[in-house]
Design a protein around this motif. Structure first.
Motif, short mmCIF file in Angstrom:
data_model
loop_
_atom_site.label_atom_id
_atom_site.label_comp_id
_atom_site.label_asym_id
_atom_site.label_seq_id
_atom_site.Cartn_x
_atom_site.Cartn_y
_atom_site.Cartn_z
N LEU A 343 26.72 53.82 37.74
CA LEU A 343 27.00 52.93 38.86
C LEU A 343 27.30 53.70 40.15
N SER A 344 27.80 54.93 40.00
CA SER A 344 28.09 55.76 41.18
C SER A 344 26.90 56.62 41.58
N GLY A 345 25.81 56.54 40.83
CA GLY A 345 24.61 57.30 41.15
C GLY A 345 24.64 58.74 40.68
N MET A 346 25.62 59.13 39.88
CA MET A 346 25.71 60.52 39.42
C MET A 346 24.74 60.82 38.29
N ILE A 347 24.31 59.77 37.58
CA ILE A 347 23.19 59.91 36.65
C ILE A 347 22.18 58.82 36.99
N ASP A 348 20.91 59.06 36.66
CA ASP A 348 19.87 58.08 36.98
C ASP A 348 19.62 57.18 35.79
N LEU A 349 18.60 56.33 35.89
CA LEU A 349 18.34 55.35 34.83
C LEU A 349 17.90 56.00 33.52
N ILE A 433 37.10 49.13 24.06
CA ILE A 433 35.88 49.02 24.86
C ILE A 433 36.03 48.03 26.00
N ASP A 434 35.45 48.38 27.14
CA ASP A 434 35.35 47.47 28.27
C ASP A 434 33.96 46.86 28.22
N PRO A 435 33.83 45.56 27.92
CA PRO A 435 32.50 44.94 27.82
C PRO A 435 31.67 45.11 29.09
N VAL A 436 32.30 45.13 30.25
CA VAL A 436 31.56 45.29 31.50
C VAL A 436 30.85 46.65 31.53
N SER A 437 31.54 47.70 31.07
CA SER A 437 30.92 49.02 31.02
C SER A 437 29.79 49.06 30.00
N ALA A 438 30.01 48.43 28.85
CA ALA A 438 28.98 48.41 27.81
C ALA A 438 27.74 47.65 28.30
N ILE A 439 27.96 46.60 29.09
CA ILE A 439 26.83 45.86 29.67
C ILE A 439 26.13 46.71 30.72
N SER A 440 26.90 47.38 31.57
CA SER A 440 26.33 48.22 32.62
C SER A 440 25.45 49.32 32.04
N LEU A 441 25.85 49.81 30.87
CA LEU A 441 25.08 50.87 30.20
C LEU A 441 23.86 50.30 29.48
N GLY A 442 23.88 48.98 29.26
CA GLY A 442 22.77 48.36 28.52
C GLY A 442 22.96 48.46 27.02
N GLN A 492 9.49 47.23 11.97
CA GLN A 492 8.65 47.68 13.07
C GLN A 492 9.11 47.12 14.41
N LYS A 493 9.67 45.90 14.41
CA LYS A 493 10.18 45.32 15.65
C LYS A 493 11.26 46.21 16.26
N PHE A 494 12.10 46.74 15.39
CA PHE A 494 13.17 47.62 15.86
C PHE A 494 12.58 48.84 16.56
N MET A 495 11.61 49.46 15.94
CA MET A 495 11.01 50.67 16.51
C MET A 495 10.32 50.38 17.84
N ASN A 496 9.66 49.22 17.92
CA ASN A 496 8.94 48.85 19.15
C ASN A 496 9.90 48.62 20.31
N ASN A 497 11.07 48.01 20.01
CA ASN A 497 12.03 47.69 21.07
C ASN A 497 12.93 48.86 21.45
N PHE A 498 13.02 49.85 20.58
CA PHE A 498 13.96 50.96 20.79
C PHE A 498 13.63 51.76 22.05
N SER A 499 12.35 52.08 22.25
CA SER A 499 11.96 52.90 23.40
C SER A 499 12.29 52.23 24.72
N ALA A 500 12.12 50.91 24.77
CA ALA A 500 12.39 50.18 26.01
C ALA A 500 13.87 50.19 26.37
N ALA A 501 14.71 50.40 25.37
CA ALA A 501 16.16 50.36 25.61
C ALA A 501 16.74 51.73 25.94
N LYS A 502 15.91 52.76 26.00
CA LYS A 502 16.41 54.11 26.27
C LYS A 502 16.49 54.42 27.77
N PHE A 503 16.71 53.39 28.54
CA PHE A 503 16.95 53.53 29.98
C PHE A 503 18.21 52.74 30.32
N ILE A 504 18.84 53.07 31.46
CA ILE A 504 20.07 52.39 31.85
C ILE A 504 19.76 51.37 32.95
#
Length: 518
Positions: A343-349, A433-442, A492-504
Motif C-alpha cells: 500500500l505504501s509502494g515499497m513493493i510492487d504487485l 490477523i487484521d482482515p483488512v491487511s489480508a484482503i489488501s494482500l489478496g 486441476q481448478k486449483f492449479m489453474n487459479n493459483f497462478s492468477a493469485a500470485k499477484f497483489i
C-alpha cells in the motif's frame, strides 16, 4: 464458540454416589454383584461394564469406604463402563482436553461437574527437534522412527499434565478421560501410526476414526481406566482438529452458509451450513507459521503482530505481542507488513522491492535483497530484523494458495464466496490477523468487515465441548459424516487459479475493490 451453537450439557462422563448394604451371613452377595445391583437402582441403568482391573481392587476399596462410594463411569451410545471408585464424598470429576498441533500443544483441565477449566498450558511440540515441518517428521518416521515420535510427544504430555495437576491440587489418577484433536498426521503420530502413505498419491491415512482407547495403549499417565477419545478426521489433510473446530464455530447449525479457515501446517477450509459441508486443505500455512521467513517466529512475547508504515516518509513502526522488544515476526504480522509495504509502494504487485521507494532501507545479503524492518538497537537480540525478497516470495505463494483454496471450494459448491454470511478465522493466526491487511494482500476475499469473526482455538474448544456433552460428542461424528472432502493435490481448478493469485492483490483487481492503489 458462536452464539448459534448452544451447548446441551447432558454429560456422558458421570458420577453417582452408591450406598451398599454391608455383607453378612444373610447377605453374602459377591462384592462386584452387590455394586452392580445398587448401581443399576441408583443410576437408573440397565447394565454397566466393570473392567477387570477395577474388579481386582473392589474388595479392599469397599471395605476401606465401608461400602459407600462415588462411582465414576462413562455412557457412550448406551455402553456404560465403570472408570473408577472414589470415596463417597468425592466431588471431583476431571478430564483433560488436548489440541495437538505440529508446532504447539495445548492441554486443558476440565471440571466435568462445573463445566469450568481449572487450568491450561501450552508448550512447544517436542517433535520439533526432529523437524519443524511435518514432512521431515514423516521421513523420520519412515526410518523406523514412529515409536520415537509417539513416545517423545506422550512423554512431554505426561510431564506437562503432571505439572498442571500439581498446580491445581489434582492427582493425575483423577483425570478420568482424555480427549484430543490434531491434524491427520499429528493424530497418527499421537497414536503411534505410520503416516507414510498420507503424503503419497492417492493420500491414504491408516484410519480417520480411531476407536476409544485406553491410557495403556498410549502410555498416558492418567487413570488407567479412563477412556481416551481422539477426534475423527475427514480426509488425508483434514483432521479431527477441523472437525472439532466446526462444532466450536457453530457453522454446522447455521442456516446461512459460512466459511471457516484454520491456518497451521496447512490452510484448512470448511464451507457450508446445517445441511451440507465441504472441506479441503492446502499448503498455505508454512510461510505463516514462522518456519519459512528468516525473521519468522510463532505468535508469542516479542513477536511483531502489527505494522504501520507512514505513506509519506516510509517509516516503519511495529507492535509486538506483550509489548516486548521485537524478536521476530509471526504470521499475522508478516501479512500486515507485506500489505503495508504494498500500500505504501515499497513493493510492487509482484511483491518485488522498489529500490527508489524503499529509500536506502535495502541492502544485499548473500546475494538477496533485504529490507531493514527494525534496527538492532531496538530488538531483543541486538541484531537487525530484516525482511528478505525470499521471504516475500514465500508469502506470495502462501497467500496465493490460500485465496485459491477459498476460490476453488466456493466454485465447486456453485457459490459466490462474497455471498457467505460469516467468515470464521480460527487458531492463533485468527486471533491476531487484521482482515483488512489480508484482503489488501489478496489472501482472503474482499468481504465487508462485519462478516469476519475470530474464533480462537476452535480445536481445543470443540474437544472441550465434546467432553462436557454427550450431544456434542455425537455431533462430532455427525459433522465428520456431513463433510465432503476435496483432495486439492489432484484438483486441476486449483492449479489453474493459483497462478492468477500470485499477484497483489490479484491479476483481476475487480475482485478487490476496497484495495486502494499505492
Amino acid at each position: 464458540m458462536t452464539e448459534s451453537n448452544t451447548d446441551k450439557n447432558t454429560p456422558w462422563l458421570k458420577m453417582c454416589r452408591i450406598s451398599m448394604p454391608l455383607p453378612s451371613l444373610n447377605d453374602n452377595t459377591a462384592d462386584a454383584d452387590r455394586f452392580v445391583k445398587c448401581f443399576k437402582k441408583t443410576a437408573c441403568m440397565d447394565h454397566i461394564n466393570i473392567p477387570f482391573t477395577i474388579v481386582k481392587k473392589i474388595p479392599a476399596l469397599f471395605r476401606e469406604y465401608n461400602y459407600q462410594c462415588s462411582a465414576v463411569f462413562s455412557c457412550i451410545k448406551d455402553n456404560c463402563t465403570l472408570i473408577d471408585i472414589f470415596p463417597l464424598h468425592n466431588n471431583k470429576l476431571y478430564a483433560a482436553a488436548a489440541d495437538i498441533g505440529s508446532s504447539t500443544v495445548v492441554l486443558r483441565l476440565v471440571d466435568i461437574l462445573s463445566g469450568e477449566y481449572p487450568g491450561e498450558v501450552s508448550f512447544i511440540n517436542p517433535q520439533y527437534k526432529v523437524g519443524a515441518d511435518i514432512l521431515s517428521r514423516i521421513h523420520y518416521a519412515a526410518a523406523n522412527g514412529v515409536e520415537d515420535l509417539q513416545k517423545m510427544l506422550v512423554h512431554e504430555i505426561n510431564s506437562q499434565l503432571r505439572t498442571l495437576c500439581c498446580k491445581h491440587n489434582i492427582e493425575p489418577s483423577e483425570i478420568t478421560c482424555f480427549a484430543a484433536a490434531g491434524n491427520t498426521t499429528m493424530t497418527h503420530f499421537f497414536l503411534g501410526l505410520d503416516p507414510y502413505w498420507i503424503c503419497r498419491e492417492p493420500y491414504i491415512p491408516v484410519l480417520n476414526t480411531p476407536d476409544i482407547l485406553s491410557p495403556s495403549d498410549m502410555g498416558l499417565d492418567i487413570n488407567p481406566c479412563a477412556p481416551v477419545i481422539v477426534m475423527p478426521g475427514a480426509g488425508s489433510y483434514l483432521g479431527g482438529d477441523v472437525v472439532a473446530g466446526v462444532l466450536a464455530s457453530g457453522m454446522n447449525k447455521n442456516s446461512g452458509t459460512s466459511i471457516m479457515v484454520d491456518v497451521g501446517t496447512n490452510a484448512e477450509v470448511v464451507l457450508g451450513n446445517s445441511e451440507w459441508l465441504m472441506a479441503c486443505a492446502g499448503a498455505a500455512g508454512p510461510a505463516l507459521e514462522g518456519g519459512v521467513a528468516a525473521m519468522g517466529m510463532m505468535a508469542g512475547s516479542g513477536a511483531i503482530d502489527k505494522v504501520a508504515i507512514d505513506i509519506s516518509t516510509k517509516e516503519i513502526s511495529v507492535h509486538t505481542i506483550g509489548d516486548a522488544p521485537p524478536a521476530g515476526i509471526c504470521g499475522s504480522g508478516l501479512i500486515d507488513l507485506a500489505a503495508h509495504l504494498f500500500l505504501s509502494g515499497m513493493i510492487d504487485l509482484r511483491g518485488k522491492f522498489d529500490r527508489e521507494v524503499c529509500r536506502g532501507r535495502l541492502s544485499e545479503i548473500d546475494g538477496v535483497e533485504n529490507l531493514l524492518i527494525v534496527p538492532g538497537d531496538e530488538t531483543e537480540s541486538g541484531n537487525n530484523i530484516y525482511l528478505s525478497q525470499t521471504d516475500i516470495n514465500a508469502l506470495i505463494r502462501s497467500k496465493a494458495a490460500m485465496y485459491t483454496i477459498l476460490n476453488t471450494i466456493s466454485e465447486m459448491a456453485n457459490l459466490d464466496i462474497h455471498d457467505v454470511e460469516r467468515f470464521y478465522i480460527a487458531g492463533t493466526f485468527g486471533a491476531y490477523i487484521d482482515p483488512v491487511s489480508a484482503i489488501s494482500l489478496g489472501m482472503i476475499p474482499d468481504l465487508s468487515s462485519e462478516k469476519f469473526k475470530s474464533v480462537g482455538n476452535t480445536s481445543l474448544e470443540g474437544v472441550t465441548m465434546a467432553l462436557l456433552s454427550s450431544e456434542n460428542l455425537e455431533t462430532i461424528y455427525k459433522i465428520r459424516d456431513m463433510i465432503t472432502y476435496i483432495e486439492l493435490n489432484v484438483n486441476q481448478k486449483f492449479m489453474n487459479n493459483f497462478s492468477a493469485a500470485k499477484f497483489i492483490p490479484h491479476t483481476d483487481r475487480a475482485l478487490f475493490p476496497s484495495v486502494r492503489e499505492s
